[in-house]
Design an enzyme around this catalytic site. Sequence first.
Site, PDB file in Angstrom:
ATOM      1  N   GLN A  37       2.379  -5.056  -7.123  1.00 41.17           N
ATOM      2  CA  GLN A  37       2.454  -3.852  -6.291  1.00 41.17           C
ATOM      3  C   GLN A  37       1.074  -3.219  -6.148  1.00 41.17           C
ATOM      4  O   GLN A  37       0.403  -2.946  -7.141  1.00 41.17           O
ATOM      5  CB  GLN A  37       3.442  -2.839  -6.913  1.00 41.17           C
ATOM      6  CG  GLN A  37       3.669  -1.605  -6.071  1.00 41.17           C
ATOM      7  CD  GLN A  37       4.332  -1.919  -4.739  1.00 41.17           C
ATOM      8  OE1 GLN A  37       5.276  -2.687  -4.666  1.00 41.17           O
ATOM      9  NE2 GLN A  37       3.823  -1.308  -3.682  1.00 41.17           N
ATOM     10  N   ASP A  58       4.186 -11.979  -0.792  1.00 36.22           N
ATOM     11  CA  ASP A  58       3.498 -10.889  -0.093  1.00 36.22           C
ATOM     12  C   ASP A  58       2.539 -11.429   0.961  1.00 36.22           C
ATOM     13  O   ASP A  58       2.080 -10.680   1.827  1.00 36.22           O
ATOM     14  CB  ASP A  58       2.732 -10.012  -1.090  1.00 36.22           C
ATOM     15  CG  ASP A  58       3.407  -8.664  -1.328  1.00 36.22           C
ATOM     16  OD1 ASP A  58       4.301  -8.312  -0.535  1.00 36.22           O
ATOM     17  OD2 ASP A  58       3.037  -7.969  -2.292  1.00 36.22           O
ATOM     18  N   LYS A  64      12.706  -2.118  -3.572  1.00 38.87           N
ATOM     19  CA  LYS A  64      12.723  -3.584  -3.531  1.00 38.87           C
ATOM     20  C   LYS A  64      13.790  -4.144  -4.471  1.00 38.87           C
ATOM     21  O   LYS A  64      14.518  -5.080  -4.121  1.00 38.87           O
ATOM     22  CB  LYS A  64      11.339  -4.139  -3.891  1.00 38.87           C
ATOM     23  CG  LYS A  64      10.296  -3.906  -2.801  1.00 38.87           C
ATOM     24  CD  LYS A  64       8.877  -4.160  -3.275  1.00 38.87           C
ATOM     25  CE  LYS A  64       7.885  -3.797  -2.175  1.00 38.87           C
ATOM     26  NZ  LYS A  64       6.480  -3.916  -2.603  1.00 38.87           N
TER      27      LYS A  64
END
Length: 302
Positions: free
Chosen positions: A106, A129, A62
């Site tokens: 994460q 997200d 990322k």
Amino acid sequence: RIFQKYIKDNAVVLDGKLISMEIKSKIADEVRRMKRCLEKVPGLAVVLVGERRESQIYVRNKVMACEEVGIKSMVTELSTDCAEAEVHDAVMQYNKDPSIHGVLVQLPLPQHLDEAKVLDAVWLEKDVDGFHPLNMGNLAITGREPLFTPCTPKGCIELLLRAGVEITGKKAVVIGRSNIVGLPTSLLLQRHHATVTVVHAFTENSKQVTCEADIVVAAAGLPNLVRGDWIKPGAVVIDIGTTPVEDPSCEDGYRLVGDVCYEEAVSVASIITPVPGGVGPMTVAMLLLNTLDAAKRILNFA
């Protein structure tokens, strides 16, 4: 236009890497335009808890992708045994940072942390997200639009659309019902007017149910679960699974294996995604796109 690496056994193999490069090129153009007009660029922050190998790789990818398109990135790494308050504080610090427009934690988190509480701490307008309950709820309600759609499901739909797959009216089976992938993928397919069945651990006759599908999305996290005889001839197969399996012959000592037995499925399906190189690169591209959209919204940049 159908993007493909090659045609094998009559199946079109979708090249997620190639498609993601095209998307990232357009994102980079927009980032340069924003920098030229506002002297600002989008910013993405990642909170990484623990030392899970896959999570570290995902975060590294990322960060590298951000660099490619000119997005600023920041990472906070916390120890596996950190307190929930530490994670919350890290998230809140990024929430309040005006140079950061997207914040993600994460997953998965260590078991002692309350995942729902941690995700709830991310401000809605920075939830790139797409896991905030309001984003998920709006995705589920007809007539409402989430600010952000979860990246992997969004990438799957993008692959289907770019491959020219007709979704409306088709039978789709999603294998797996996780909040991160399976559930939002089924909701997105319904938004595109597919007739959706979700197969999970308690489903009876999973093979028989899957055999009837025009579109199969495998998101169970079980290597080679879906065999060739699970697939209707000519079906479209999207494989989200990426399980690391030890392999001394590989440079990193392991290889990624999908939920679909590729060697069998490729001779039955009409279109299929490989692992790696299919859905994975698309997930990262959608994250960058969500971050760009967040920055545009926050900075009122059209």
